[in-house]
Design a protein around this motif. Structure first.
Motif, PDB file in Angstrom:
ATOM      1  N   THR A   1      18.603  17.138 -15.360  1.00  0.00           N
ATOM      2  CA  THR A   1      19.414  17.189 -14.147  1.00  0.00           C
ATOM      3  C   THR A   1      19.132  15.964 -13.308  1.00  0.00           C
ATOM      4  O   THR A   1      17.972  15.685 -12.987  1.00  0.00           O
TER       5      THR A   1
ATOM      6  N   GLN B   1      27.517   9.704 -13.371  1.00  0.00           N
ATOM      7  CA  GLN B   1      28.134  10.658 -14.293  1.00  0.00           C
ATOM      8  C   GLN B   1      28.634   9.953 -15.549  1.00  0.00           C
ATOM      9  O   GLN B   1      28.471  10.467 -16.673  1.00  0.00           O
TER      10      GLN B   1
ATOM     11  N   ASP C   1      27.273  10.841 -19.228  1.00  0.00           N
ATOM     12  CA  ASP C   1      28.192  11.262 -20.287  1.00  0.00           C
ATOM     13  C   ASP C   1      27.993  10.432 -21.550  1.00  0.00           C
ATOM     14  O   ASP C   1      28.019  10.968 -22.674  1.00  0.00           O
TER      15      ASP C   1
ATOM     16  N   GLN D   1      23.290  16.903 -16.555  1.00  0.00           N
ATOM     17  CA  GLN D   1      24.200  17.163 -15.445  1.00  0.00           C
ATOM     18  C   GLN D   1      23.829  16.284 -14.256  1.00  0.00           C
ATOM     19  O   GLN D   1      22.664  15.937 -14.061  1.00  0.00           O
TER      20      GLN D   1
END
Length: 289
Positions: free
Chosen positions: A153, A165, A169, A180
């Motif tokens: 996280t 992000q 990814d 995440q």
């Protein structure tokens, strides 16, 4: 240390870099392993970066280490990238091997090696909370994913969410890891994730000047967790002071510095750096308690 016609050179390249501890670490390693080498610090302007890379081949150097602002700028001048460097998108070590310049990143490797050697912590199947989405954090996230972390996280500021992000990814797709990205200004969410974490890491520079992270005032760490900071000056950051006050095992970034250097040294020389001996010398030289 005897310098003769067979002595090979290595260097750390950045701007600024004259304060670096790396020459102390590597020159002690050369001396203790009997490798005929010398390690120096080169503070160069960006327009000399291409010439510096040419000189690695020209002078048959072992290679170089890089710090800011050259970790990404160096990539176009390299022949190959290792998997970690490719996923991180940054290089901190250039290896000169058989006429080729290979870009490597040892930051994440060094970070987890320090946790393994100094805290007996292994990242496989662990839950991690990483504060920050910048360069150091990305190296740690990438290596955690490569080493089989269960959940990663990342907390970062609102303005960095999209960029972080996209990086997460890309790493998740390449490694199959669950990663995440969440906003750091949501304190309830931060506490919720930290409460489930085996490892909490500050991967930002916040704390170098005594400033506290935005999460620090009321945070409570799990009793069986480990708290780490990539900063080693000061030796105890506000985050580590907070975790130690709760009786939580804690570690700063000096071990990361040593073990990322050890990975670079072995890549250059094929020799294992005597990290136990060098750690003792670091403690004595920098009056670390």
């Amino acid at each position: 240390m005897m310098i003769d016609g067979y002595t090979r050179l290595a260097a750390v390249v950045a701007k600024p870099i004259k304060h670096s501890i790396s020459p102390f670490i590597h020159n002690l390693a050369f001396e203790e392993t009997g490798v005929n080498g010398v390690y120096v610090a080169w503070e160069i302007p960006e327009e000399y970066l291409a010439d510096t890379l040419d000189n690695i081949k020209r002078y048959d150097m072992f290679g170089i280490n890089l710090s800011m602002p050259y970790k990404q700028a160096v990539i176009p001048y390299l022949d190959e990238l290792t998997e970690s460097a490719r996923l991180i998108g940054a290089v901190n070590t250039v290896i000169h091997r058989e006429g080729k310049l290979i870009g490597h990143n040892t930051d994440g490797i060094g970070f987890f090696k320090s946790l393994e050697k100094q805290m007996n912590f292994h990242v496989a199947n662990k839950r991690l909370t990483i504060l920050g989405g910048g360069g150091a954090s990305t190296a740690i996230i990438t290596q955690a994913a490569l080493d089989g972390a269960k959940v990663i996280t990342i907390f970062c500021r609102q303005q960095s969410l999209d960029r972080t992000q996209a990086t997460a990814d890309r790493i998740a797709q390449a490694t199959g890891s669950f990663i995440q990205v969440l906003p750091i200004d949501n304190q309830d969410l931060v506490q919720e994730q930290i409460a489930k974490s085996d490892l909490v890491v500050n991967g930002t520079s916040v704390g170098m000047d005594g400033q506290s992270l935005p999460i620090q005032e009321n945070i409570v760490f799990p009793k069986d967790s480990l708290v780490a900071d990539v900063i080693y000056q000061p030796f105890e950051t506000p985050l580590l002071k907070l975790s130690k006050g709760q009786g939580i095992p804690s570690i700063n970034g000096l071990g990361m510095l040593l073990f990322q250097a050890a990975e670079a040294f072995e890549s250059w020389t094929g020799k294992e750096m005597p990290t136990d001996l060098i750690w003792k010398q670091l403690v004595e030289k920098y009056d670390i308690n």
